[in-house]
Design an enzyme around this catalytic site. Structure first.
Site, mmCIF file in Angstrom:
data_model
loop_
_atom_site.group_PDB
_atom_site.id
_atom_site.type_symbol
_atom_site.label_atom_id
_atom_site.label_comp_id
_atom_site.label_asym_id
_atom_site.label_seq_id
_atom_site.Cartn_x
_atom_site.Cartn_y
_atom_site.Cartn_z
ATOM 1 N N ASN A 186 0.855 -1.185 0.000
ATOM 2 C CA ASN A 186 0.000 0.000 0.000
ATOM 3 C C ASN A 186 0.894 1.239 0.000
ATOM 4 O O ASN A 186 1.469 1.581 1.026
ATOM 5 C CB ASN A 186 -0.911 -0.017 1.243
ATOM 6 C CG ASN A 186 -1.801 1.211 1.301
ATOM 7 O OD1 ASN A 186 -1.888 1.978 0.351
ATOM 8 N ND2 ASN A 186 -2.472 1.409 2.435
ATOM 9 N N TRP A 187 0.990 1.876 -1.151
ATOM 10 C CA TRP A 187 1.896 3.030 -1.271
ATOM 11 C C TRP A 187 1.320 4.295 -0.643
ATOM 12 O O TRP A 187 1.992 5.295 -0.522
ATOM 13 C CB TRP A 187 2.200 3.312 -2.745
ATOM 14 C CG TRP A 187 2.957 2.237 -3.434
ATOM 15 C CD1 TRP A 187 3.364 1.031 -2.909
ATOM 16 C CD2 TRP A 187 3.415 2.245 -4.791
ATOM 17 N NE1 TRP A 187 4.037 0.304 -3.860
ATOM 18 C CE2 TRP A 187 4.086 1.029 -5.026
ATOM 19 C CE3 TRP A 187 3.320 3.164 -5.827
ATOM 20 C CZ2 TRP A 187 4.654 0.703 -6.261
ATOM 21 C CZ3 TRP A 187 3.876 2.849 -7.053
ATOM 22 C CH2 TRP A 187 4.544 1.638 -7.260
ATOM 23 N N LYS A 188 0.026 4.271 -0.326
ATOM 24 C CA LYS A 188 -0.664 5.455 0.209
ATOM 25 C C LYS A 188 -0.432 6.648 -0.737
ATOM 26 O O LYS A 188 -0.381 6.449 -1.948
ATOM 27 C CB LYS A 188 -0.204 5.723 1.640
ATOM 28 C CG LYS A 188 -0.331 4.469 2.521
ATOM 29 C CD LYS A 188 -0.104 4.707 3.968
ATOM 30 C CE LYS A 188 -0.251 3.407 4.738
ATOM 31 N NZ LYS A 188 -0.150 3.553 6.164
ATOM 32 N N HIS A 232 -9.639 1.578 5.045
ATOM 33 C CA HIS A 232 -8.367 1.825 5.744
ATOM 34 C C HIS A 232 -8.593 2.888 6.826
ATOM 35 O O HIS A 232 -9.344 3.854 6.612
ATOM 36 C CB HIS A 232 -7.313 2.289 4.738
ATOM 37 C CG HIS A 232 -5.928 2.233 5.310
ATOM 38 N ND1 HIS A 232 -5.461 3.159 6.201
ATOM 39 C CD2 HIS A 232 -4.935 1.325 5.145
ATOM 40 C CE1 HIS A 232 -4.225 2.844 6.554
ATOM 41 N NE2 HIS A 232 -3.877 1.721 5.930
ATOM 42 N N GLU A 276 -5.454 -4.782 10.752
ATOM 43 C CA GLU A 276 -4.446 -3.721 10.905
ATOM 44 C C GLU A 276 -4.740 -2.943 12.181
ATOM 45 O O GLU A 276 -5.568 -2.009 12.172
ATOM 46 C CB GLU A 276 -4.557 -2.719 9.745
ATOM 47 C CG GLU A 276 -3.855 -3.110 8.499
ATOM 48 C CD GLU A 276 -3.330 -1.879 7.736
ATOM 49 O OE1 GLU A 276 -2.192 -1.940 7.287
ATOM 50 O OE2 GLU A 276 -4.052 -0.886 7.609
ATOM 51 N N GLY A 319 2.464 2.708 11.120
ATOM 52 C CA GLY A 319 3.474 3.769 11.083
ATOM 53 C C GLY A 319 4.203 4.026 12.390
ATOM 54 O O GLY A 319 4.927 5.009 12.509
ATOM 55 N N SER A 375 3.224 -1.655 10.435
ATOM 56 C CA SER A 375 4.670 -1.633 10.702
ATOM 57 C C SER A 375 5.404 -2.900 10.272
ATOM 58 O O SER A 375 6.365 -3.315 10.928
ATOM 59 C CB SER A 375 4.936 -1.350 12.190
ATOM 60 O OG SER A 375 4.572 -0.030 12.498
HETATM 61 P P1 13P Z 1 2.942 0.882 7.764
HETATM 62 O O1 13P Z 1 3.460 -0.425 7.231
HETATM 63 O O2 13P Z 1 3.675 2.067 7.230
HETATM 64 O O3 13P Z 1 2.821 0.841 9.256
HETATM 65 O O4 13P Z 1 1.447 1.050 7.196
HETATM 66 C C1 13P Z 1 0.582 -0.017 7.329
HETATM 67 C C2 13P Z 1 -0.608 0.271 6.534
HETATM 68 O O5 13P Z 1 -1.367 1.159 6.859
HETATM 69 C C3 13P Z 1 -0.832 -0.531 5.317
HETATM 70 O O6 13P Z 1 -2.105 -0.358 4.817
#
Ligand code: 13P
Length: 267
Positions: free
Chosen positions: A13-15, A101, A175, A181, A221
């Site tokens: 997930n690159w956001k 999300h 999640e 994060g 994470s």
């Molecule tokens: P991180 O891996 O940066 O904690 O993010 C997780 C996430 O939100 C994946 O959708």
């Protein structure tokens, strides 16, 4: 569209990150991973919508790597400025859609109802939803993880008409919000327990029919150092990776480490 995998699923997930150079570097690096390792996973990339076609065009193994969207609008078309519909995603060959999300709930005030509607739309178009569920830090401290996950799952069940088919061809990403994060992840025992709870809860709901092609993965994470820990004694069907999926070195390492850990676990 069905997921016919017995492999591990790894989702990037690159956001709101990435650019043309990152896409080129990342795909080049992935192309160096031996075929037998890539064949052992279902690899799904979720770039921002504007880069979906670029990623698709540059995929060197089109049948082994998939693209997915990070979100959709609830409408199929119309006067909804700035949105992307599931029909458009279908049109360009997108197979997966991330839904619910926690960042969308936090920054775009998405409600559980709206998430259920999106889940329903994705299913109605035969795409595969990746539904995110999970608790806040406070809810975890209060021991409410299971109650929260159950509530979020129930919202989906309540809206779908064919309840026994709700989670066929679907992925749930557990999640925990406090883990995203932050570098903190739950204990392995906790991950395996909640994943098994989610699977059992859904199976119980659709008794006597069996849920088909349903997977539960872990996100929050994830990095190349903790992959071994997450997959150990293997409750999780895969990973949803955020920040670490943007670094070609880290992401490749995650793929390698997942392969070797799962190989060891299956011996
Ligand atoms: P991180 O891996 O940066 O904690 O993010 C997780 C996430 O939100 C994946 O959708």
């Amino acid at each position: 569209m069905t997921i016919l995998t017995k492999k591990k699923i790894i989702i990037a997930n690159w956001k709101l990150n990435g650019n043309l150079i990152l896409i080129k570097n990342l795909l080049e690096k992935i192309s160096l991973i031996p075929g037998y390792i890539l064949k052992s996973i279902d690899l799904i990339l979720l770039p921002p919508h504007v880069y979906l076609l670029e990623v698709k065009r540059n995929l060197f193994k089109k049948d082994e790597i998939y693209i997915g969207a990070q979100n959709i609008d609830k409408h199929f078309f119309g006067a909804y400025t700035g949105e992307t519909s599931v029909l458009m995603l279908q049109d360009i060959g997108v197979k997966y859609v991330l839904i619910g999300h926690s960042e969308r709930k936090k920054y775009h005030l998405e409600s559980e109802k709206s998430i259920s509607e999106k889940f329903k739309i994705v299913k109605s178009c035969n795409l595969i939803p990746i539904l995110c569920i999970g608790e806040t830090k406070k809810e975890k401290q209060l021991g409410q993880t299971e109650i929260i996950c159950k509530k979020q799952i129930d919202e989906i069940f309540n809206l779908l008409e064919h309840k026994d088919e709700t989670f066929n061809n679907s992925i749930i990403a557990y999640e925990p919000i406090w883990s995203i994060g932050t570098g903190q992840i739950p204990e392995l025992k906790e991950i395996n327990e909640i994943i098994s709870f989610i699977k059992n809860y859904i199976k119980k709901k659709i008794f006597p029919k069996k849920v088909k092609n349903f997977f539960v993965i872990y996100g929050g994470s994830v990095n190349s150092n903790n992959v071994q820990r997450i997959f150990k004694k293997g409750g999780s069907d895969g990973l949803l990776v955020g920040a670490a999926s943007l670094s070609h070195k880290d992401f490749s390492k995650i793929i390698y480490n997942s392969y070797y850990t799962n190989k060891k676990e299956n011996i």
